[in-house]
Design a protein around this motif. Structure first.
Motif, PDB file in Angstrom:
ATOM      1  N   ILE A 150       0.839  -1.194   0.000  1.00 18.14           N
ATOM      2  CA  ILE A 150       0.000   0.000   0.000  1.00 18.14           C
ATOM      3  C   ILE A 150       0.879   1.250   0.000  1.00 18.14           C
ATOM      4  O   ILE A 150       2.098   1.179   0.214  1.00 18.14           O
ATOM      5  N   VAL A 151       0.253   2.399  -0.254  1.00 20.31           N
ATOM      6  CA  VAL A 151       0.980   3.666  -0.217  1.00 20.31           C
ATOM      7  C   VAL A 151       1.574   3.856   1.183  1.00 20.31           C
ATOM      8  O   VAL A 151       0.897   3.670   2.194  1.00 20.31           O
ATOM      9  N   GLY A 152       2.855   4.205   1.225  1.00 20.73           N
ATOM     10  CA  GLY A 152       3.560   4.354   2.495  1.00 20.73           C
ATOM     11  C   GLY A 152       4.476   3.200   2.803  1.00 20.73           C
ATOM     12  O   GLY A 152       5.303   3.284   3.717  1.00 20.73           O
ATOM     13  N   ASP A 153       4.360   2.085   2.062  1.00 26.03           N
ATOM     14  CA  ASP A 153       5.227   0.928   2.275  1.00 26.03           C
ATOM     15  C   ASP A 153       6.587   1.127   1.610  1.00 26.03           C
ATOM     16  O   ASP A 153       6.713   1.872   0.633  1.00 26.03           O
ATOM     17  N   CYS A 154       7.600   0.428   2.136  1.00 27.37           N
ATOM     18  CA  CYS A 154       8.951   0.475   1.583  1.00 27.37           C
ATOM     19  C   CYS A 154       9.401  -0.904   1.136  1.00 27.37           C
ATOM     20  O   CYS A 154       8.978  -1.921   1.697  1.00 27.37           O
ATOM     21  N   VAL A 155      10.263  -0.943   0.136  1.00 22.66           N
ATOM     22  CA  VAL A 155      10.782  -2.205  -0.398  1.00 22.66           C
ATOM     23  C   VAL A 155      12.280  -2.075  -0.641  1.00 22.66           C
ATOM     24  O   VAL A 155      12.837  -0.981  -0.663  1.00 22.66           O
ATOM     25  N   TYR A 156      12.923  -3.236  -0.846  1.00 21.85           N
ATOM     26  CA  TYR A 156      14.342  -3.270  -1.217  1.00 21.85           C
ATOM     27  C   TYR A 156      14.536  -4.304  -2.309  1.00 21.85           C
ATOM     28  O   TYR A 156      13.753  -5.257  -2.433  1.00 21.85           O
ATOM     29  N   GLY A 157      15.580  -4.137  -3.116  1.00 18.79           N
ATOM     30  CA  GLY A 157      15.886  -5.098  -4.160  1.00 18.79           C
ATOM     31  C   GLY A 157      16.473  -6.365  -3.563  1.00 18.79           C
ATOM     32  O   GLY A 157      17.430  -6.311  -2.792  1.00 18.79           O
ATOM     33  N   SER A 158      15.885  -7.519  -3.931  1.00 17.47           N
ATOM     34  CA  SER A 158      16.346  -8.797  -3.373  1.00 17.47           C
ATOM     35  C   SER A 158      17.092  -9.642  -4.394  1.00 17.47           C
ATOM     36  O   SER A 158      17.375 -10.803  -4.163  1.00 17.47           O
TER      37      SER A 158
END
Length: 212
Positions: A150-158
């Protein structure tokens, strides 16, 4: 008659709460692809029987408890109550409605026939969208988990062009690299600063993410 599930189910549930993965489509991989595919859901499976607390096993607004040797449906007034059902659907999560955005984890429930005892019945295959009664809430924006991005979430490249969700405050095992700042209908509507497109599903299926 209270329902108890195996230790394996407990471990899977606790792992879901600790690691937190996100998805718009309810897959089980726990990851997504850069530029499109959303991360996957936190889920668990169980063979169940009715507990007697309601006409539907783990129906909406019913509660569950986490134990060291079992996972049980309990009254929400119980001191053992740990999570509440905020939505409940029959069938497979991949074919049914998406859980609410604030869902902390999804519990898959296996079909179970009647055993003929008092309070017993038939449970169709389905899934329950669960919300912890107390923090942490991995399904909240930036919380690092939940079954949806959802908007506000963070991710990283795996690696291999894939991304996973992580806590925006850096408290997760991996530091955030991108944050979803807007949800739009088409990629062309994303801000110029967008570096990653994330599939969110729903009426605004494209998440616009920028570096953090």
């Amino acid at each position: 008659m209270r329902e108890r599930w195996s230790v394996g189910v407990v471990c899977a549930l606790l792992a879901a709460l600790v690691t937190g993965c996100s998805s718009a489509n309810g897959s089980d991989a726990g990851e997504g692809r850069l530029g499109g595919k959303a991360p996957a859901s936190s889920t668990s499976s169980a063979t169940t029987q009715p507990s007697g607390y309601g006409t539907v096993f783990l129906g909406v607004d019913e509660c569950s408890s986490f134990g060291t040797t079992s996972f049980t449906e309990v009254p929400c007034t119980s001191e053992r109550a740990a999570a509440r059902v905020i939505a409940r659907y029959d069938g497979d999560v991949s074919d049914g409605p998406a859980c609410p955005a604030i869902t902390d984890f999804v519990l898959h429930i296996s079909a179970q026939g009647s055993s003929g005892g008092v309070g017993d019945g038939v449970i169709p295959k389905g899934y329950a969208c669960m919300r912890n009664l107390e923090p942490p809430h991995p399904g909240d924006p930036g919380g690092g988990g939940g079954p949806r991005t959802i908007v506000g979430d963070c991710v990283y490249g795996s690696g291999s062009g894939q991304v996973r969700e992580t806590a925006c405050d850096g408290s997760g095992q991996r530091k955030p690299q991108y944050k979803v700042v807007k949800a739009v209908l088409r990629r062309a509507s994303c801000p110029a600063s967008t570096a990653l497109y994330v599939q969110l599903g729903g009426e605004q299926p494209v998440g616009c993410a920028r570096p953090v």
